[in-house]
Design an enzyme around this catalytic site. Sequence first.
Site, short mmCIF file in Angstrom:
data_model
loop_
_atom_site.label_atom_id
_atom_site.label_comp_id
_atom_site.label_asym_id
_atom_site.label_seq_id
_atom_site.Cartn_x
_atom_site.Cartn_y
_atom_site.Cartn_z
N ASP A 1 0.46 5.22 1.82
CA ASP A 1 -0.03 5.91 2.85
C ASP A 1 -1.14 6.90 2.17
O ASP A 1 -0.90 7.60 1.38
CB ASP A 1 0.88 6.33 3.99
CG ASP A 1 1.68 5.57 4.58
OD1 ASP A 1 1.08 4.23 4.71
OD2 ASP A 1 2.98 5.72 5.16
N HIS B 1 0.67 -1.27 0.06
CA HIS B 1 0.05 -0.12 0.03
C HIS B 1 0.95 1.23 -0.23
O HIS B 1 2.31 1.15 0.45
CB HIS B 1 -0.90 -0.04 1.14
CG HIS B 1 -0.16 0.22 2.60
ND1 HIS B 1 0.57 -0.80 3.12
CD2 HIS B 1 -0.23 1.20 3.28
CE1 HIS B 1 1.13 -0.62 4.34
NE2 HIS B 1 0.51 0.90 4.35
N HIS C 1 4.63 -0.04 0.31
CA HIS C 1 5.37 -0.52 1.24
C HIS C 1 4.53 -1.62 2.01
O HIS C 1 3.38 -1.52 1.75
CB HIS C 1 5.93 0.23 2.35
CG HIS C 1 4.98 1.38 3.14
ND1 HIS C 1 4.69 2.23 2.57
CD2 HIS C 1 4.48 1.22 4.37
CE1 HIS C 1 3.64 2.82 3.15
NE2 HIS C 1 3.68 2.26 4.62
#
Length: 316
Positions: free
Chosen positions: A144, A142, A292
């Site tokens: 952020d 994903h 990440h």
Amino acid sequence: MTAVTPDTPVSGPSVLREARVPADGMYEGRRTLRRLPEGTGERPYELFELVPQGPLIGAEIRGVDLSRPLGPALREELNRALLEWKVLFFRGQSLTSQQQRDFAAHWGELETNPLLARGSSEEVVRFDKGGSSTPTFENVWHADVTFRERPALGAVLQLHEVPPFGGDTMWADMAAAYDNLPRTVKARIDGAWAVHDFIPGFARFYGPEKLIPMQEQFPPVKHPVVRTHPETGRRMLFVNTSFTTHIEGMDRAESDRLLSYLVRQAHVPEYQVRFRWQAGDVAFWDNRSTQHYAVDDYAPHRRVAERVAVAGDRPF
């Protein structure tokens, strides 16, 4: 009856049999691993030592004390390293929360996130896994807060308590992921828009009573499926499993199938770097160009981290 000897021709099919492979698969072969934008050459770093962690993404920075203010020249050179390597690692910094905030603030306004546990101030998010805190799940690829109109520019994460094994974090280069898409897929997604929503990512560990009051603050937003980096001009894949719900203009089945293919691009090891933490280490990543994954393989041990994020711009 004719005896078969090693020199006797053996008859067999002359046409290769048909073998169906799944549609939208990902196959072996050489991938383009272009770290720098086209037309950009390598330049040395003069104010610190940079140690690459791979050919494409991730570099350790040595010789910089993040507890001290950054002068303009050092800030500029660190920013160039961030743009070129996308995630930077600083060993053994052991920053206070204030020092962590001060370092991140060199890149802009600090972001707050009321959906996550708070640290020493509203700009600090605390991840305490294995203790009594509300469990959260980051072991999915994903970027952020893409559910915001202005997703984070980047984030500074520090590990305070590290388990005896496991707990690594991985990052993937989404510019490389875009570079290697087939031309037919690029033609479908260039100019396309996708909807992002906070609910899919957070409904896995919060109930409606927590999420409903946040709906007006975080309505669904639209971002380009392929965004352009505002500093480097690189084209980057900008959809993710946690927050992207559908691609506009497609029926649900078509959108789901294409999104499934696109989000799997982060899984390619050639696009990734993996970091083994020690207490006091800091990572600073470009949230615009990476995704990440926090590896959740350390239960029942504890892992404590704090993150400060820098507000970004509207993707285009």
